[in-house]
Structure formats: structure tokens, C-alpha cells
Design a protein around this motif. Structure first.
Motif, short mmCIF file in Angstrom:
data_model
loop_
_atom_site.label_atom_id
_atom_site.label_comp_id
_atom_site.label_asym_id
_atom_site.label_seq_id
_atom_site.Cartn_x
_atom_site.Cartn_y
_atom_site.Cartn_z
N LEU A 1 0.85 -1.18 0.00
CA LEU A 1 0.00 0.00 0.00
C LEU A 1 0.89 1.24 0.00
O LEU A 1 1.77 1.38 0.86
CB LEU A 1 -0.90 0.02 1.23
N LYS A 2 0.66 2.12 -0.96
CA LYS A 2 1.41 3.36 -1.01
C LYS A 2 0.79 4.35 -0.04
O LYS A 2 -0.42 4.63 -0.11
CB LYS A 2 1.39 3.92 -2.43
N CYS A 3 1.60 4.86 0.89
CA CYS A 3 1.01 5.70 1.94
C CYS A 3 1.74 7.03 2.09
O CYS A 3 2.89 7.19 1.67
CB CYS A 3 0.97 4.95 3.27
N VAL A 4 1.02 7.97 2.69
CA VAL A 4 1.52 9.31 2.99
C VAL A 4 1.14 9.64 4.42
O VAL A 4 0.08 9.21 4.90
CB VAL A 4 0.90 10.35 2.01
N ALA A 5 1.99 10.38 5.11
CA ALA A 5 1.69 10.81 6.48
C ALA A 5 1.73 12.34 6.54
O ALA A 5 2.66 12.97 6.02
CB ALA A 5 2.68 10.21 7.46
N ILE A 6 0.72 12.92 7.18
CA ILE A 6 0.65 14.37 7.35
C ILE A 6 0.44 14.68 8.83
O ILE A 6 -0.55 14.22 9.43
CB ILE A 6 -0.49 14.99 6.52
N ASP A 7 1.35 15.45 9.41
CA ASP A 7 1.26 15.81 10.83
C ASP A 7 2.16 17.01 11.06
O ASP A 7 3.28 17.05 10.55
CB ASP A 7 1.70 14.64 11.71
N ASP A 8 1.68 17.99 11.81
CA ASP A 8 2.50 19.18 12.05
C ASP A 8 3.56 18.95 13.12
O ASP A 8 4.38 19.84 13.37
CB ASP A 8 1.62 20.37 12.41
N GLU A 9 3.55 17.77 13.75
CA GLU A 9 4.54 17.44 14.77
C GLU A 9 5.64 16.55 14.16
O GLU A 9 5.38 15.40 13.80
CB GLU A 9 3.89 16.71 15.94
N PRO A 10 6.88 17.04 14.05
CA PRO A 10 7.96 16.26 13.45
C PRO A 10 8.20 14.92 14.15
O PRO A 10 8.45 13.91 13.48
CB PRO A 10 9.19 17.18 13.61
N LEU A 11 8.07 14.88 15.47
CA LEU A 11 8.30 13.63 16.19
C LEU A 11 7.24 12.59 15.85
O LEU A 11 7.53 11.39 15.77
CB LEU A 11 8.33 13.88 17.71
N THR B 1 6.24 12.34 3.61
CA THR B 1 5.64 12.87 4.83
C THR B 1 5.57 14.39 4.72
O THR B 1 6.39 15.02 4.04
CB THR B 1 6.44 12.49 6.09
N PHE B 2 4.59 14.97 5.38
CA PHE B 2 4.39 16.43 5.32
C PHE B 2 4.09 16.98 6.70
O PHE B 2 3.22 16.46 7.42
CB PHE B 2 3.22 16.78 4.39
N GLU B 3 4.81 18.05 7.08
CA GLU B 3 4.46 18.79 8.29
C GLU B 3 3.45 19.89 7.95
O GLU B 3 2.76 20.40 8.83
CB GLU B 3 5.72 19.43 8.90
N ILE C 1 -3.12 10.77 8.95
CA ILE C 1 -3.23 12.23 9.06
C ILE C 1 -3.71 12.64 10.45
O ILE C 1 -4.64 12.06 11.00
CB ILE C 1 -4.17 12.80 7.96
N ASP C 2 -3.03 13.66 10.98
CA ASP C 2 -3.42 14.24 12.27
C ASP C 2 -4.72 15.02 12.10
O ASP C 2 -4.98 15.60 11.03
CB ASP C 2 -2.30 15.17 12.75
N ILE C 3 -5.54 15.03 13.12
CA ILE C 3 -6.80 15.78 13.05
C ILE C 3 -6.56 17.26 13.33
O ILE C 3 -7.04 18.13 12.62
CB ILE C 3 -7.84 15.21 14.04
N ASN C 4 -5.79 17.54 14.39
CA ASN C 4 -5.62 18.92 14.82
C ASN C 4 -4.31 19.50 14.29
O ASN C 4 -3.23 19.18 14.78
CB ASN C 4 -5.64 18.99 16.35
N MET C 5 -4.42 20.37 13.26
CA MET C 5 -3.26 21.06 12.70
C MET C 5 -3.60 22.54 12.56
O MET C 5 -4.77 22.90 12.44
CB MET C 5 -2.90 20.43 11.34
N PRO C 6 -2.59 23.41 12.58
CA PRO C 6 -2.86 24.86 12.66
C PRO C 6 -3.52 25.47 11.43
O PRO C 6 -4.37 26.35 11.56
CB PRO C 6 -1.46 25.45 12.87
N ASP C 7 -3.13 25.04 10.22
CA ASP C 7 -3.67 25.71 9.04
C ASP C 7 -4.99 25.11 8.56
O ASP C 7 -5.88 25.81 8.09
CB ASP C 7 -2.64 25.69 7.90
#
Length: 232
Positions: free
Chosen positions: A3-13, A33-35, A54-60
Motif C-alpha cells: 500500500l502506497k502511503c503518505v503521512a501528514i502531521d504538524d509534529e515532526p516527532l 511525509t508532510f508537516e 493524518i493528524d486531526i488537529n493542525m494549525p492551518d
């Protein structure tokens, strides 16, 4: 199969942890991956992606808003630090929600669900098993064994799938649409509010269907079913 996947989260850790977990699962290929959620959304518009963490709570933009904006949606596993999820996520039919800090065992279990669902959705019709269906319940995709279903109850916009010895599965779906998911020879509608598994019927008497521990009415519109059942 990968499965080709992507991760999006504003937290680098958090991204580092997901990347490390993905590297331990051979069935996953991490594309990027994307911050920055906006950059991630732009990538998803043009790339072939099977699974999105993907994170639910991100600033933008929130993860829920981002997923809703996608014309072509991959399978989604939400990650969040909060136990109370936004109801809007229900309509997006996420495979799962992972609560931070994410444990690898829990992560792997969510990936297994995504892999299984991917195989189910992409199987040739002749290879589709009729012994299971997938519904969205309690903020995640749930697999239900068709042979375990005793009856299905309509509750306005929802249906409640009754199974032996466990809590019913509640899902947002009209009864008519649920019937379309089920093998027609195994389930019959007996009332505007009820569908029963034919092989779970113990007896029918006085327009009442007897199942294990419950009695359901047969309405006038479906009275012909009584004669059909008697001939079985």
C-alpha cells in the motif's frame, strides 16, 4: 502487495514515529511525509496514494477538512491526541483512529484492517466473499461476518446490526442500502423496521418471527414471506 502511503502531521516527532513504524511493515511503502497540511493536500491531488495517516488537529487546516476536500480519497487512518473525535469524521469513513502516543501493536492492527479492506474493495466480483461486509461504526471501519447476523433494525437514518453475544453494531445507513450489501437468499425484510437472517428463524406464529431470545413482527406488506418460509 504494498500500500502506497503518505503521512501528514504538524509534529515532526509524530512523523518520525509513523515513518519508523511503516518501515517495520513490509506491506507499506511510504511515499512522503508532510508537516504542512496544505503541501500534503496538493501532493494528494496528483499522486496515487492508497493509505493516508493524518493528524486531526493542525494549525492551518484540520485533518478532517483536508480529507473532505479531496476529490479522490485514499483510505484514511486519523491520528489524534484527543479522545473525543469530531462527528464530522463519521461521514469520511476512516479505517481507524489512532490515539497518540501511538503504540506499534495498535498501529499494525489498523494497517491490517486497511490491507484487508483494500483487498475486499479491489477483488474481482467473482472473488468477492459473501461471508463479510464492511460498515462504518464508532469512528472506524468494522468488518461484520454475514453468517453471524441475526437481524437488522432500522432506527431512522441508522441501522443496528444484531449479533449473538456482543453489542449491536450501529451504523449510519438506511435499511434499503444495507439490504443491498447482503446476499438476497439469506436475508429478508419482514417489516419497514426489520430485516432477518432467514436461517436464524426458529418459527413464525401469528405474524411473529421467533429468533433466539426475541420476537419480531411481520407487517402486512411483507406477509407473503410467511408462506415462502413455510415452504422451505
Amino acid at each position: 502487495m504494498q500500500l502506497k502511503c503518505v503521512a501528514i502531521d504538524d509534529e515532526p516527532l509524530a512523523l518520525m514515529l509513523i515513518s519508523e513504524y511503516v518501515s517495520r511493515i513490509p506491506s507499506l511503502q511510504l511515499l512522503k511525509t508532510f508537516e504542512d497540511a496544505i503541501s500534503g493536500a496538493e501532493f494528494l491531488k496528483h499522486a496515487q496514494v492508497d493509505l493516508l495517516f493524518i493528524d486531526i488537529n493542525m494549525p492551518d487546516i484540520t485533518g478532517i477538512e483536508l480529507v473532505r476536500s479531496l476529490e479522490k480519497k485514499p483510505m484514511v487512518i486519523f491520528t489524534t491526541a484527543y479522545k473525543n473525535f469530531a462527528f464530522e469524521g463519521f461521514e469520511l469513513e476512516a479505517i481507524d483512529y489512532l490515539l497518540k502516543p501511538i503504540d506499534f501493536t495498535r498501529f499494525a492492527k489498523a494497517v491490517d484492517k486497511a490491507t484487508e479492506y483494500y483487498k475486499y474493495k479491489n477483488a474481482e466480483p467473482k472473488d468477492q466473499p459473501d461471508d463479510s461486509i464492511y460498515v462504518y461504526s464508532e469512528y472506524r471501519m468494522v468488518k461484520v461476518n454475514v453468517n453471524d447476523i441475526e437481524y437488522i433494525e432500522s432506527m431512522e437514518d441508522y441501522v443496528k446490526i444484531h449479533l449473538p453475544g456482543v453489542k449491536p453494531v450501529l451504523t449510519l445507513m438506511p435499511l434499503k442500502k444495507m439490504l443491498e450489501k447482503l446476499p438476497a437468499d439469506k436475508f429478508r425484510r419482514i417489516h419497514r423496521s426489520y430485516v432477518v437472517a432467514v436461517n436464524k428463524i426458529k418459527s413464525i406464529q401469528s405474524r411473529k418471527v421467533q429468533l433466539a431470545g426475541i420476537e419480531l413482527p411481520v407487517s402486512d406488506s411483507y406477509a407473503d414471506f410467511i408462506k415462502e418460509w413455510a415452504k422451505r
